[in-house]
Design a protein around this motif. Structure first.
Motif, short mmCIF file in Angstrom:
data_model
loop_
_atom_site.label_atom_id
_atom_site.label_comp_id
_atom_site.label_asym_id
_atom_site.label_seq_id
_atom_site.Cartn_x
_atom_site.Cartn_y
_atom_site.Cartn_z
N LEU A 89 7.79 22.13 -23.65
CA LEU A 89 8.00 20.80 -23.26
C LEU A 89 9.36 20.42 -22.55
N ASP A 90 10.46 21.35 -23.27
CA ASP A 90 11.64 21.14 -22.53
C ASP A 90 11.74 21.47 -21.08
N ASP A 91 10.95 22.71 -21.12
CA ASP A 91 11.04 23.44 -19.78
C ASP A 91 10.21 22.85 -18.62
N ARG A 92 9.16 22.04 -19.11
CA ARG A 92 8.21 21.26 -18.19
C ARG A 92 9.05 20.11 -17.91
N VAL A 93 9.75 19.49 -18.52
CA VAL A 93 10.54 18.21 -18.21
C VAL A 93 11.58 18.55 -17.36
N GLU A 94 12.64 19.60 -17.75
CA GLU A 94 13.61 20.24 -16.84
C GLU A 94 12.87 20.69 -15.48
N GLN A 95 11.81 21.13 -15.30
CA GLN A 95 11.22 21.40 -13.98
C GLN A 95 10.87 20.15 -13.05
N LEU A 96 10.23 19.16 -13.91
CA LEU A 96 9.92 17.99 -13.12
C LEU A 96 11.26 17.25 -12.68
N THR A 97 12.30 17.23 -13.86
CA THR A 97 13.53 16.48 -13.33
C THR A 97 14.49 17.14 -12.18
N ILE A 119 0.91 -1.20 -0.01
CA ILE A 119 -0.02 -0.08 0.02
C ILE A 119 0.80 1.22 -0.06
N LYS A 120 0.91 2.00 -0.74
CA LYS A 120 1.52 3.32 -0.98
C LYS A 120 1.12 4.41 -0.16
N SER A 121 2.08 5.17 0.48
CA SER A 121 1.75 6.30 1.05
C SER A 121 1.47 7.57 0.16
N VAL A 122 0.76 8.67 0.52
CA VAL A 122 0.73 9.70 -0.02
C VAL A 122 2.06 10.32 -0.84
N GLU A 123 3.08 10.17 0.06
CA GLU A 123 4.28 10.78 -0.42
C GLU A 123 4.89 9.98 -1.73
N GLN A 124 4.50 8.51 -1.40
CA GLN A 124 4.94 7.54 -2.50
C GLN A 124 4.28 7.82 -3.73
N GLN A 125 2.88 8.08 -3.53
CA GLN A 125 1.95 8.44 -4.91
C GLN A 125 2.37 9.78 -5.49
N ASP A 126 3.02 10.68 -4.61
CA ASP A 126 3.32 12.01 -5.13
C ASP A 126 4.57 11.80 -6.12
N ALA A 127 5.59 10.98 -5.52
CA ALA A 127 6.81 10.72 -6.26
C ALA A 127 6.36 9.93 -7.74
N GLN A 128 5.66 8.90 -7.60
CA GLN A 128 5.03 8.08 -8.69
C GLN A 128 4.40 9.03 -9.83
N ALA A 129 3.75 9.86 -9.33
CA ALA A 129 2.90 10.93 -10.19
C ALA A 129 3.80 11.89 -10.78
N THR A 130 4.72 12.08 -10.35
CA THR A 130 5.69 13.16 -10.90
C THR A 130 6.53 12.55 -11.82
N HIS A 131 6.81 11.15 -11.98
CA HIS A 131 7.63 10.34 -12.69
C HIS A 131 6.90 10.09 -13.98
N ARG A 132 5.38 9.67 -13.75
CA ARG A 132 4.53 9.52 -14.67
C ARG A 132 4.50 10.82 -15.45
N ILE A 133 4.18 11.77 -14.98
CA ILE A 133 3.97 13.05 -15.65
C ILE A 133 5.05 13.38 -16.48
N ARG A 134 6.25 13.29 -15.86
CA ARG A 134 7.48 13.39 -16.63
C ARG A 134 7.91 12.47 -17.98
#
Length: 344
Positions: A192-200, A112-127
């Motif tokens: 798109l370059d800027d958004r990827v850089e922000q999430l990275t 079961i994922k915590s909220v923090e784990q889901q936040d990190a996973q969401a960031t990776h998926r969006i990137r």
């Protein structure tokens, strides 16, 4: 009503439940709306009972809600529930199958994922999705300008350099209308370059502050992106009994098709988290590339393996080994030991 185990088939609006007692006798079957099912569980099911759901959309949210109310919650992968459906598929049969699957002593469960784990996973998926969109945008630009006889060298960086040159060159045959379109496409690519850089940057910041990710970054072939993704999937590592189980869950072990006592191993199974498997394989490829100049035990091990096997086989073997070491470091909270890393 002495209910000890409940299977819940969750959906967007309608929830079906199936509860049994300690003698495996059905005691509760129900259908509830999203707003009422949680209250119904609290009224009918004693605290400490086991409640199971399929590991699908919203499952982690509901799992945390039930845990906060004193229940033991277990998530089962959908493919492990399907064999227990006794009749045609419907929500009621699915709830009963989930309840049945919970009672199997060898059943595997999803952490079961915590909220923090889901936040990190969401960031990776969006990137990752933004990177796919950027690749598609670059391919679209190449295809359109190719119709005007303009070709950029391979690589997105080469395309970035060529775009302003094309726009400024008045003798390349581009019409004014297409120049405006191309300028807008160039702006889309920069966005798109800027958004990827922000999430990275956000992922790297998270990796540098998370103690688990910082420990994982000491492994060869693991940088901030991979460390953050690994920390989000592993949690504390307790969901896996050993490192081999974690590597197998990522599809880094051979797919087996054996019968009649004859062992037959095929390519890797490619099950589980394909994004994390890709990161580990790319990291292993980088380690193998630079291992020729290294003399440590792990480099010697991978060089000997690359001499006996195909290069890609050696890369996947190193990715498997890295996944197992990542589990050991996370589960036992120990630092990376280069001597153990070289062990076969």
């Amino acid at each position: 009503m002495n209910i000890s185990r409940v299977g819940v088939d969750i959906a967007k609006s309608v929830f079906h439940v199936h509860g049994v007692d300690r003698h495996e006798q059905p005691q509760w079957r129900g259908k509830y709306t999203r707003a009422k099912w949680l209250d119904a569980v609290c009224r009918r099911v004693p605290q400490g009972a086991i409640i199971g759901m399929e590991a699908c959309a919203t499952a982690h949210y509901w799992a945390r809600q039930l845990q906060a109310r004193g229940y033991q919650v277990k998530l089962v992968a959908a493919q492990f529930v399907k064999p227990y459906v006794k009749t045609n598929k419907n929500d009621r049969a699915d709830a009963e199958a989930i309840c049945e699957a919970l009672g199997r002593p060898t059943m595997r469960f999803v952490a079961i994922k915590s909220v923090e784990q889901q936040d990190a996973q969401a960031t990776h998926r969006i990137r990752e999705e933004l990177i796919s969109q950027r690749t598609a945008k670059a391919n679209q630009i190449r295809g359109l300008v190719g119709e005007y006889g303009l070709i950029a060298p391979t690589g997105i960086q080469q395309l970035r350099r060529a775009l302003p040159l094309w726009l400024e060159d008045a003798s390349n045959g581009l019409s004014d209308h297409f120049r405006r379109l191309l300028a807008e496409l160039a702006n889309d690519l920069r966005y798109l370059d800027d958004r990827v850089e922000q999430l990275t940057t956000a992922i790297e910041k998270h990796a540098n502050t998370d103690p688990v990710a910082r420990r994982l970054m000491t492994l060869r072939g693991i940088g901030p992106i991979t460390a953050s993704a690994l920390a989000g999937v592993l949690g504390d590592g307790t969901i896996y009994q050993r490192g081999r189980d974690f590597a197998a869950s990522l599809g880094l072990t051979p797919r087996q098709h054996s019968t009649g006592g004859r062992e037959r191993l095929l390519g890797i199974s490619k099950r589980g988290n394909g994004y994390l498997r890709k990161l580990l394989v790319h990291g292993a490829r980088s380690v193998l590339r630079y291992a020729v100049t290294q003399e440590d035990g792990l480099s010697q091990w991978i060089k000997r393996l690359a001499m006996r096997k195909h290069r890609n086989v050696a890369i996947v073997a190193l990715a498997n080994k890295t996944a197992r070491m990542a589990w050991a470091i996370t589960r036992h909270q120990v630092p990376y030991d280069p001597e153990l890393a070289a062990a076969t």
